[in-house]
Design a protein around this motif. Structure first.
Motif, PDB file in Angstrom:
ATOM      1  N   GLY A 260      29.258   5.987  15.132  1.00 46.13           N
ATOM      2  CA  GLY A 260      30.397   4.890  15.759  1.00 46.13           C
ATOM      3  C   GLY A 260      29.876   3.770  16.419  1.00 46.13           C
ATOM      4  N   ARG A 273      37.346   9.959  20.196  1.00 45.10           N
ATOM      5  CA  ARG A 273      36.317  10.361  19.126  1.00 45.10           C
ATOM      6  C   ARG A 273      35.355  11.407  19.699  1.00 45.10           C
ATOM      7  NH1 ARG A 273      33.436   4.859  17.589  1.00 45.10           N
ATOM      8  NH2 ARG A 273      35.695   4.304  17.641  1.00 45.10           N
ATOM      9  N   THR A 358      37.514   4.948  14.867  1.00 51.41           N
ATOM     10  CA  THR A 358      38.809   5.464  15.335  1.00 51.41           C
ATOM     11  C   THR A 358      39.616   4.425  16.428  1.00 51.41           C
ATOM     12  OG1 THR A 358      37.745   7.118  16.642  1.00 51.41           O
ATOM     13  CG2 THR A 358      38.279   7.796  14.332  1.00 51.41           C
ATOM     14  N   PRO A 403      44.199   8.603  15.420  1.00 52.58           N
ATOM     15  CA  PRO A 403      42.955   9.015  16.445  1.00 52.58           C
ATOM     16  C   PRO A 403      43.565   9.904  17.706  1.00 52.58           C
ATOM     17  CG  PRO A 403      43.939   6.663  16.680  1.00 52.58           C
ATOM     18  CD  PRO A 403      44.424   7.234  15.240  1.00 52.58           C
TER      19      PRO A 403
END
Ligand code: ADQ
Length: 469
Positions: A260, A273, A358, A403
């Motif tokens: 990420g 996340r 996300t 998400p």
């Protein structure tokens, strides 16, 4: 070809490592000759509209003005980043509106307009970027500037009921009507904006994406921003020698990698996340020690209190998950607060089996596109993407997630990490083709061509109307 004038809150300095947007705009300016105007990044005790620092590189002038600390507090940290940013990302709970900040926002836009008006030549085409500068055209028009002007909003435009919670919403819409072309990231944003205009009778539709608002006719449209696709793919394929990329590869010891990459911002959904990754490991204990989640997150806007709070919260959460799930020879989450050069970033994307992107809400999200562009065509990774990122409208080979639904994201991580190669290749191919076709240069040309073709509006000036009350 007219000279191009680009206006943005910050102007990239010679020492910044230039991102895709700065590179593409810089190239367009160099081709046509041009001017890039904005805040210098410096604060001074007093601000004077005639103290513009000009730096010339080739046929491009960079014109910079200083702001005072009060300007920054009210215009930048205040109205732009504590009212517009959260509200446009649907976060009414974090929106902190004050009349003092609003006055500062309009004051700085007026100041920018006064400094810029002196530099604009009659044939210039003016392109203003992002939410800091919504009122700029209206201020310029009041100073008699009649040039073609376009505006591009990099963040989402919210639906009417969200926008109307902001007391000066009508002034913002009225200000945007002073541009000839108002561009958004997606068709959803265009729809939201049009609904805002029409719902409260601020204007009416007079043609395809053409609206008459307060007596001024302007065009709107969706112009999804792209990346330097080919350049990213090349950087990624050549990244194997990069020291950081090699160190990461060695340290993984053939474990799978999920990545990420985001500025530290509450809109990016980093906390959710981490929870989802943690849930994935809890529900798949066989994955313990088999997979690493690398979250690369440079700090941003630390002067805004919500961001400082978030820095602490995310660091604590990552620490808690590592404490609960980790082992002497395995740290499940690697959380890093620094920026990384583009070559190394491309190499990290390429190494990652899953790109976990996300955001809770995002205008576009360039990281999702960079992740796709960086993959190895024969063995690509899987993009897990929030349905609330603008990029989800284009990247149809991604696994889309909500998400807010932690269980769903955890399940989809499992699906991504075990996806067979043929399916990965098939999903990736279409996305790469689209990113290759519609890259940042195409975005830029499409916006400027549309702006060039818009009939300049000789209709009643918004400024004159505003002055008449
Ligand atoms: P941002 O909110 O900043 O942009 P994003 O589109 O993801 O979000 O762009 C971030 C950029 O910063 C990417 O190019 C990424 O590579 C880079 N970056 C992030 N973390 C980094 C790190 N640790 N090291 C180096 N580089 C890093 C706003 C809107 C988005 C919209 C863009 C462009 O919020 O929705 O896509 O503008 O219009």
């Amino acid at each position: 070809m007219s000279r191009l004038v680009v206006v943005s809150n910050r102007v990239p300095s010679a020492k910044d490592s230039a991102g895709g947007l700065a590179v593409a705009l810089g190239a367009a300016l160099a081709e046509r000759g041009g001017l890039w105007f904005g805040w210098s990044g410096e604060t001074s005790g007093e601000r004077e509209a005639d103290r513009v620092h000009i730096r010339t590189e080739g046929n491009v002038d960079y014109a910079l003005v200083d702001l005072t600390q009060r300007d920054l507090d009210e215009y930048y940290s205040g109205f732009a980043n504590r009212a517009l940013w959260p509200l446009f990302h649907y976060r009414l709970d974090l929106t902190d509106f004050s009349r003092k900040d609003l006055a500062g926002y309009f004051r700085v836009n007026r100041f920018f307009a006064r400094a810029l008006a002196k530099l604009i030549q009659p044939d210039d085409i003016v392109w203003v970027h992002d939410y800091h500068l919504i009122p700029l055209a209206s201020e310029l028009r009041q100073l008699g500037v009649r040039n073609r002007m376009g505006f591009f909003l990099h963040i989402p435009w919210p639906p009417p009921d969200v926008l109307f919670a902001l007391p000066p919403h009508e002034e913002l819409v009225r200000s945007l009507a002073s541009y000839d072309l108002v561009g958004f990231q997606t068709a959803y944003d265009v729809e939201n904006f049009a609904a805002c205009v029409v719902r409260e009778g601020m204007g009416r539709r007079v043609g395809d994406q053409i609206y008459d608002t307060y007596g001024r006719v302007f065009r709107m449209g969706a112009f999804p921003i792209g990346i330097e696709t080919a350049a990213f793919a090349k950087l990624a394929s050549e990244s194997g020698k990069d020291d950081l990329v090699r160190r990461l590869e060695t340290s993984l010891e053939s474990r799978k990698l999920i990545v990420g990459v985001d500025r530290l911002d509450y809109s990016k959904g980093i906390g959710q996340r981490i929870e989802a990754f943690s849930r994935f490991i809890e529900t798949n204990p066989d994955q313990k020690g088999q997979v690493v989640f690398l979250q690369v997150t440079p700090k941003s806007r630390s002067e805004v209190p919500e961001y400082a709070d978030m820095q602490r919260e995310v660091a604590e959460l990552a620490g808690r998950v590592n404490g609960a799930l980790g082992d002497v020879d395995w740290t499940p989450i690697r959380y890093i607060n620094r920026t990384i050069g583009r070559g190394a970033l491309a190499g990290i994307y390429r190494m990652a089996d899953v790109g976990l992107i996300t955001p809770l809400r995002d205008g576009m999200n360039l990281v999702a596109k960079e992740y796709v562009a960086s993959q190895n065509a024969d063995d690509p990774g899987v993009l897990v993407l929030s349905r609330f990122a603008g990029a989800a409208r284009e990247l149809d080979g991604a696994l889309l997630v909500n998400p807010y639904d932690i269980d769903d994201v955890a399940n989809v991580i499992g699906r991504a990490i075990t996806m067979p190669r043929e399916e990965r290749v098939a999903r990736w191919r279409g996305m790469y083709a689209r990113l290759h076709r519609y890259d940042i240069n195409r975005w830029l040309e499409t916006f400027l061509d549309t702006l060039n073709k818009v009939e300049p509006a000789p209709s009643v000036d918004t400024g004159a109307l505003a002055a008449a009350g």
